[in-house]
Design a protein around this motif. Structure first.
Motif, PDB file in Angstrom:
ATOM      1  N   GLN A   1       6.434  -6.775   4.420  1.00 46.06           N
ATOM      2  CA  GLN A   1       5.446  -7.762   3.988  1.00 46.06           C
ATOM      3  C   GLN A   1       4.033  -7.198   3.963  1.00 46.06           C
ATOM      4  OE1 GLN A   1       5.707 -11.655   5.771  1.00 46.06           O
ATOM      5  NE2 GLN A   1       7.904 -11.453   6.130  1.00 46.06           N
ATOM      6  N   ALA A   2       3.789  -6.131   4.701  1.00 43.84           N
ATOM      7  CA  ALA A   2       2.465  -5.517   4.711  1.00 43.84           C
ATOM      8  C   ALA A   2       2.225  -4.660   3.478  1.00 43.84           C
ATOM      9  CB  ALA A   2       2.292  -4.665   5.959  1.00 43.84           C
ATOM     10  N   PHE A   3       3.264  -4.454   2.667  1.00 38.70           N
ATOM     11  CA  PHE A   3       3.130  -3.663   1.449  1.00 38.70           C
ATOM     12  C   PHE A   3       3.207  -4.501   0.181  1.00 38.70           C
ATOM     13  CE2 PHE A   3       4.610  -0.640   4.622  1.00 38.70           C
ATOM     14  CZ  PHE A   3       3.822   0.456   4.379  1.00 38.70           C
ATOM     15  N   VAL A   4       3.396  -5.802   0.320  1.00 37.21           N
ATOM     16  CA  VAL A   4       3.557  -6.665  -0.843  1.00 37.21           C
ATOM     17  C   VAL A   4       2.181  -7.134  -1.306  1.00 37.21           C
ATOM     18  CG1 VAL A   4       4.569  -8.780  -1.736  1.00 37.21           C
ATOM     19  CG2 VAL A   4       5.815  -7.414  -0.054  1.00 37.21           C
ATOM     20  N   PRO A   5       1.755  -6.792  -2.522  1.00 34.53           N
ATOM     21  CA  PRO A   5       0.418  -7.206  -2.981  1.00 34.53           C
ATOM     22  C   PRO A   5       0.341  -8.699  -3.246  1.00 34.53           C
ATOM     23  CG  PRO A   5       1.614  -6.164  -4.767  1.00 34.53           C
ATOM     24  CD  PRO A   5       2.470  -6.008  -3.537  1.00 34.53           C
ATOM     25  N   GLY A   6      -0.882  -9.221  -3.167  1.00 32.15           N
ATOM     26  CA  GLY A   6      -1.108 -10.635  -3.436  1.00 32.15           C
ATOM     27  C   GLY A   6      -1.434 -11.410  -2.189  1.00 32.15           C
ATOM     28  N   GLY A   7      -1.903 -12.624  -2.359  1.00 30.59           N
ATOM     29  CA  GLY A   7      -2.219 -13.479  -1.231  1.00 30.59           C
ATOM     30  C   GLY A   7      -3.652 -13.335  -0.790  1.00 30.59           C
ATOM     31  N   ASP A   8      -4.091 -14.270   0.018  1.00 28.48           N
ATOM     32  CA  ASP A   8      -5.484 -14.315   0.439  1.00 28.48           C
ATOM     33  C   ASP A   8      -5.852 -13.127   1.315  1.00 28.48           C
ATOM     34  OD1 ASP A   8      -8.051 -15.740   0.602  1.00 28.48           O
ATOM     35  OD2 ASP A   8      -7.535 -15.972   2.710  1.00 28.48           O
ATOM     36  N   SER A   9      -4.911 -12.685   2.164  1.00 26.56           N
ATOM     37  CA  SER A   9      -5.197 -11.543   3.030  1.00 26.56           C
ATOM     38  C   SER A   9      -5.529 -10.304   2.221  1.00 26.56           C
ATOM     39  CB  SER A   9      -4.004 -11.261   3.952  1.00 26.56           C
ATOM     40  OG  SER A   9      -3.788 -12.325   4.845  1.00 26.56           O
ATOM     41  N   TYR A  10      -4.843 -10.130   1.107  1.00 28.91           N
ATOM     42  CA  TYR A  10      -5.095  -8.960   0.273  1.00 28.91           C
ATOM     43  C   TYR A  10      -6.396  -9.111  -0.498  1.00 28.91           C
ATOM     44  CZ  TYR A  10      -0.351  -7.478   1.294  1.00 28.91           C
ATOM     45  OH  TYR A  10       0.791  -7.072   1.942  1.00 28.91           O
ATOM     46  N   ALA A  11      -6.680 -10.319  -0.922  1.00 28.41           N
ATOM     47  CA  ALA A  11      -7.905 -10.544  -1.697  1.00 28.41           C
ATOM     48  C   ALA A  11      -9.140 -10.254  -0.863  1.00 28.41           C
ATOM     49  CB  ALA A  11      -7.930 -11.979  -2.220  1.00 28.41           C
ATOM     50  N   ARG A  12      -9.071 -10.509   0.447  1.00 28.37           N
ATOM     51  CA  ARG A  12     -10.231 -10.317   1.316  1.00 28.37           C
ATOM     52  C   ARG A  12     -10.263  -8.939   1.976  1.00 28.37           C
ATOM     53  NH1 ARG A  12      -9.608 -12.851   5.490  1.00 28.37           N
ATOM     54  NH2 ARG A  12      -7.594 -13.883   5.223  1.00 28.37           N
ATOM     55  N   ALA A  13      -9.224  -8.138   1.783  1.00 33.93           N
ATOM     56  CA  ALA A  13      -9.136  -6.854   2.472  1.00 33.93           C
ATOM     57  C   ALA A  13     -10.114  -5.835   1.893  1.00 33.93           C
ATOM     58  CB  ALA A  13      -7.710  -6.311   2.377  1.00 33.93           C
ATOM     59  N   ARG A  14     -10.542  -4.925   2.752  1.00 32.18           N
ATOM     60  CA  ARG A  14     -11.409  -3.832   2.333  1.00 32.18           C
ATOM     61  C   ARG A  14     -10.558  -2.611   2.008  1.00 32.18           C
ATOM     62  NH1 ARG A  14     -14.865  -4.379   7.695  1.00 32.18           N
ATOM     63  NH2 ARG A  14     -12.810  -5.125   8.320  1.00 32.18           N
ATOM     64  N   GLN A  15     -10.970  -1.861   0.990  1.00 32.35           N
ATOM     65  CA  GLN A  15     -10.186  -0.739   0.498  1.00 32.35           C
ATOM     66  C   GLN A  15     -10.472   0.521   1.321  1.00 32.35           C
ATOM     67  OE1 GLN A  15      -8.009  -0.942  -2.147  1.00 32.35           O
ATOM     68  NE2 GLN A  15      -8.420  -3.133  -2.399  1.00 32.35           N
ATOM     69  N   ALA A  16      -9.415   1.238   1.659  1.00 33.85           N
ATOM     70  CA  ALA A  16      -9.539   2.493   2.398  1.00 33.85           C
ATOM     71  C   ALA A  16      -8.476   3.463   1.902  1.00 33.85           C
ATOM     72  CB  ALA A  16      -9.390   2.258   3.900  1.00 33.85           C
ATOM     73  N   ALA A  17      -8.643   4.727   2.254  1.00 28.75           N
ATOM     74  CA  ALA A  17      -7.681   5.755   1.856  1.00 28.75           C
ATOM     75  C   ALA A  17      -7.628   6.826   2.922  1.00 28.75           C
ATOM     76  CB  ALA A  17      -8.067   6.370   0.509  1.00 28.75           C
ATOM     77  N   VAL A  18      -6.447   7.424   3.093  1.00 30.40           N
ATOM     78  CA  VAL A  18      -6.283   8.545   4.014  1.00 30.40           C
ATOM     79  C   VAL A  18      -5.559   9.665   3.280  1.00 30.40           C
ATOM     80  CG1 VAL A  18      -6.217   7.104   6.091  1.00 30.40           C
ATOM     81  CG2 VAL A  18      -4.080   7.663   4.919  1.00 30.40           C
ATOM     82  N   LEU A  19      -5.785  10.873   3.758  1.00 32.49           N
ATOM     83  CA  LEU A  19      -5.087  12.037   3.223  1.00 32.49           C
ATOM     84  C   LEU A  19      -4.008  12.465   4.211  1.00 32.49           C
ATOM     85  CD1 LEU A  19      -4.988  14.257   0.980  1.00 32.49           C
ATOM     86  CD2 LEU A  19      -6.399  15.650   2.514  1.00 32.49           C
ATOM     87  N   MET A  20      -2.786  12.616   3.694  1.00 35.06           N
ATOM     88  CA  MET A  20      -1.694  13.206   4.465  1.00 35.06           C
ATOM     89  C   MET A  20      -1.639  14.678   4.085  1.00 35.06           C
ATOM     90  SD  MET A  20       2.411  12.327   4.527  1.00 35.06           S
ATOM     91  CE  MET A  20       2.168  10.622   5.007  1.00 35.06           C
ATOM     92  N   PRO A  21      -2.294  15.549   4.865  1.00 39.84           N
ATOM     93  CA  PRO A  21      -2.423  16.950   4.451  1.00 39.84           C
ATOM     94  C   PRO A  21      -1.206  17.778   4.848  1.00 39.84           C
ATOM     95  CG  PRO A  21      -4.221  16.211   5.923  1.00 39.84           C
ATOM     96  CD  PRO A  21      -3.059  15.285   6.071  1.00 39.84           C
ATOM     97  N   LEU A  22      -0.551  18.395   3.860  1.00 38.63           N
ATOM     98  CA  LEU A  22       0.573  19.284   4.108  1.00 38.63           C
ATOM     99  C   LEU A  22       0.069  20.721   4.117  1.00 38.63           C
ATOM    100  CD1 LEU A  22       3.242  17.680   1.729  1.00 38.63           C
ATOM    101  CD2 LEU A  22       2.788  17.163   4.135  1.00 38.63           C
TER     102      LEU A  22
END
Length: 264
Positions: A60-81
């Motif tokens: 459920q934490a990966f399903v887009p949509g809903g109010d929680s997603y609309a208010r969320a702040r965008q972030a990104a991480v690098l998985m460095p190999l």
């Protein structure tokens, strides 16, 4: 490197030790063949994707949509190999012990996506340079993984990339206490993925995965992303993963539990 909590949550986190929470029995998962842990196989998996499912306990934490997603702040991480003589490693950082927020926690390099960033890939690469000093020319993009909603209100996009030979680590000592590597084979060993049940004021019934490597306790969002990468590679090899949930426990719902991640 770690998400900033609100003041009430900060007080509760201070008394919470993720290492000592009860362990739940979980269904065993099949091992991955060594050949799928090579760079060429990982590149092919992203170039020729197959249908696969995220970790079911946190779907459920990966399903887009809903109010929680609309208010969320965008972030990104690098998985460095990182290619070493003994095989592929994954690079992590440990947050400085003196910091007020989430001291000592393990995460991937990353942070908030700024208005000046051209999407999550650019943000992950910029944050990697700022946190550990690896320049853009040494990061070769491989692909991205599903975006995860954390309990702290961030939509975190993992970016998988190779650190090319010749890169140098120059960590920001104000934030990063340690930069270390873990063999990918160890991280992709499902026998190392331990499921805990959170029994604290943070929320009854919540679960989180943890992976212990030497003295490093990797848990929360970072552990979920590792677990997802296992599912992705398993699907790329045609390995059926059945019964991935807990035995006799209600699956976690809603956003993924905090515990690590990029700084805000």
């Amino acid at each position: 490197m770690s998400y900033r909590m609100t003041d009430p949550d900060r007080d509760r986190v201070a008394s919470f030790d993720p290492r000592i929470q009860p362990v739940l029995p979980s269904a065993p998962l099949p091992p991955l063949p060594p050949e799928c842990l090579r760079l060429d196989a990982i590149r092919r998996a992203f170039q020729h994707p197959v249908d696969w499912q995220v970790e079911p306990l946190f779907a459920q934490a990966f399903v887009p949509g809903g109010d929680s997603y609309a208010r969320a702040r965008q972030a990104a991480v690098l998985m460095p190999l990182v290619q070493r003589e003994t095989g592929l490693n994954v690079l992590f950082t440990r947050r400085a012990d003196h910091l007020h927020h989430h001291a000592g926690q393990i995460s991937f390099p990353g942070g908030r996506i700024e208005s000046s960033d051209d999407g999550p890939v650019a943000a992950a690469i910029r944050e990697t340079r700022e946190e550990i000093g690896v320049e853009r020319r040494f990061v070769q993009l491989i692909g991205t993984q599903p975006t995860l909603l954390t309990t702290t209100g961030f939509l975190m996009t993992p970016v998988v990339g190779e650190l090319l030979p010749g890169f140098h680590i120059r960590a920001d000592e104000a934030e990063v206490a340690e930069v270390f590597e873990v063999p990918l084979a160890a991280l992709m060993d499902p026998g190392r993925h331990v499921l805990h049940r959170m029994e604290s004021s943070l929320g009854h019934g919540r679960c989180y995965f943890a992976i212990l490597w030497e003295s490093h306790f990797i848990w929360g969002a970072t552990a979920i992303l590792i677990r997802n990468f296992y599912h992705f590679l398993a699907a790329s090899q045609g390995i059926a993963v059945l019964g991935a949930g807990t035995r006799g426990e209600r699956p976690a719902s809603g956003p993924a539990e905090r515990g690590d991640g990029p700084r805000p």
